[in-house]
Design an enzyme around this catalytic site. Sequence first.
Site, mmCIF file in Angstrom:
data_model
loop_
_atom_site.group_PDB
_atom_site.id
_atom_site.type_symbol
_atom_site.label_atom_id
_atom_site.label_comp_id
_atom_site.label_asym_id
_atom_site.label_seq_id
_atom_site.Cartn_x
_atom_site.Cartn_y
_atom_site.Cartn_z
ATOM 1 N N ARG A 108 0.833 -1.209 0.000
ATOM 2 C CA ARG A 108 0.000 0.000 0.000
ATOM 3 C C ARG A 108 0.869 1.260 0.000
ATOM 4 N NH1 ARG A 108 -4.428 0.314 4.637
ATOM 5 N NH2 ARG A 108 -2.617 0.888 5.884
ATOM 6 N N LYS A 112 -2.891 6.446 1.313
ATOM 7 C CA LYS A 112 -2.601 6.899 2.684
ATOM 8 C C LYS A 112 -1.635 8.074 2.595
ATOM 9 C CE LYS A 112 -2.140 4.789 7.228
ATOM 10 N NZ LYS A 112 -3.286 5.470 7.798
ATOM 11 N N GLU A 130 -16.245 6.363 5.784
ATOM 12 C CA GLU A 130 -15.340 5.865 6.826
ATOM 13 C C GLU A 130 -14.996 6.980 7.802
ATOM 14 O OE1 GLU A 130 -11.337 4.756 5.830
ATOM 15 O OE2 GLU A 130 -11.134 6.322 4.333
HETATM 16 N N1 PLP Z 1 -9.105 4.340 6.991
HETATM 17 C C1 PLP Z 1 -8.243 5.339 7.238
HETATM 18 C C2 PLP Z 1 -8.574 6.686 6.725
HETATM 19 C C3 PLP Z 1 -7.060 5.095 7.964
HETATM 20 O O1 PLP Z 1 -6.199 6.069 8.217
HETATM 21 C C4 PLP Z 1 -6.818 3.791 8.452
HETATM 22 C C5 PLP Z 1 -5.600 3.512 9.200
HETATM 23 O O2 PLP Z 1 -4.629 3.105 8.685
HETATM 24 C C6 PLP Z 1 -7.743 2.791 8.160
HETATM 25 C C7 PLP Z 1 -8.873 3.093 7.439
HETATM 26 C C8 PLP Z 1 -7.496 1.392 8.600
HETATM 27 O O3 PLP Z 1 -6.549 0.785 7.774
HETATM 28 P P1 PLP Z 1 -5.623 -0.367 8.336
HETATM 29 O O4 PLP Z 1 -6.524 -1.408 8.851
HETATM 30 O O5 PLP Z 1 -4.842 -0.836 7.151
HETATM 31 O O6 PLP Z 1 -4.804 0.235 9.391
HETATM 32 C C1 COI Z 2 -3.628 3.840 11.566
HETATM 33 O O1 COI Z 2 -4.525 3.187 12.089
HETATM 34 O O2 COI Z 2 -2.533 3.324 11.326
HETATM 35 C C2 COI Z 2 -3.771 5.245 11.221
HETATM 36 O O3 COI Z 2 -3.021 5.716 10.399
HETATM 37 C C3 COI Z 2 -4.777 6.072 11.858
HETATM 38 C C4 COI Z 2 -4.150 7.355 12.312
HETATM 39 C C5 COI Z 2 -5.026 8.491 12.012
HETATM 40 C C6 COI Z 2 -3.721 7.284 13.729
#
Ligand code: PLP
Ligand code: COI
Length: 330
Positions: free
Chosen positions: A75, A176, A212
Amino acid sequence: MANKAFGFHIVDYYYHQHYKDGKWLEPIFTSNPNIDIEMSATSLHYGQQAFEGMKAFKRKDGGINLFRPLENAKRFRMSCRRMMMPEVSDEQFMYAVTETVKRNTKHIPDYDPSMSLYVRPFMIGTGHNLGLRPAPSYFFGVVVAPVGIYFNGDSAGKFLIVDDDRAAPNGTGLYKVGGNYGGAIKIQFDAKSQGYEDALFLDPATHQYLDEFGGANLFGIKHNTFYTPKSSSILKSITNDTLKILAKDVLGLDILETQIPLTDIETFDEMAACGTAASVAPIGSLTYQEKVYHISESMGPVTKKLKQLLLDIQYGNIKDDYGFQFNVTL
Ligand code: PLP
Ligand code: COI
């Protein structure tokens, strides 16, 4: 040991690696949490940057697990490509992450299912360049910090649905990158000051469907089915992907990735936020334009099972048939 404020803690080592003249220079591990960057860097003016979020978990036997780190590497490459930044190979990413974790072992909280070491790889554009074009040089770093619970833990929290957007319909929501987060800080802050856990964003094109949170995905449970929003403006969460697999394989649920209309909220038996920082956080109610949509008083049975399965894999309590656990050898 973990500070209540998410990630606010100085550790022993940070990973620093510069990219100049088209190639990556030798990385260093240093106790210096600061970097020197040009005042005209693209990251400072135009948000040319990307980041990842992962956790290192201390197992009961004292060992250390990462969770699906190659998914973060993939990612990260996707986000870097979108921001016209150089890519980091799997090997480079894994070296940066595992070596930074190892060098900060003493900051990883002892086995406790609400504590871990948060790992934040990131890249920024550096070098003199005030023009709106890609930077001439880059910096790839890794910061870590011991963390505890991000949202409300296991109690079902109140969240606020907002009409502000974090990302545009065909924008960068699925990457991200910092630009999606900077604009959301005020929205989240305002929601928190009104007593909510966080703000939930709607799909930016029509504002009719749930999208989200600023830092987590969303799922809902009803009719033996795991629902999660289908949208081109949300991040593809690795936690959510894992929950879908566990919900299907272990709990025998159907999985439906679909648009979830606001008007359907009260048809759900359970809803939760999910993500690396958030883990699985049950949603008690969602408020939109003064109307309160009640979901559940406490964490529902399916959410509870999913959270336990996720934690058991992350902390190495159960056998992992999926290859999700990555053992960091010291
Ligand atoms: N959505 C957003 C906007 C995020 O910043 C995160 C955190 O990383 C997630 C979802 C959850 O993604 P992940 O499960 O890969 O941490
Ligand atoms: C994560 O869960 O890794 C994130 O990036 C969320 C962040 C806003 C703390």
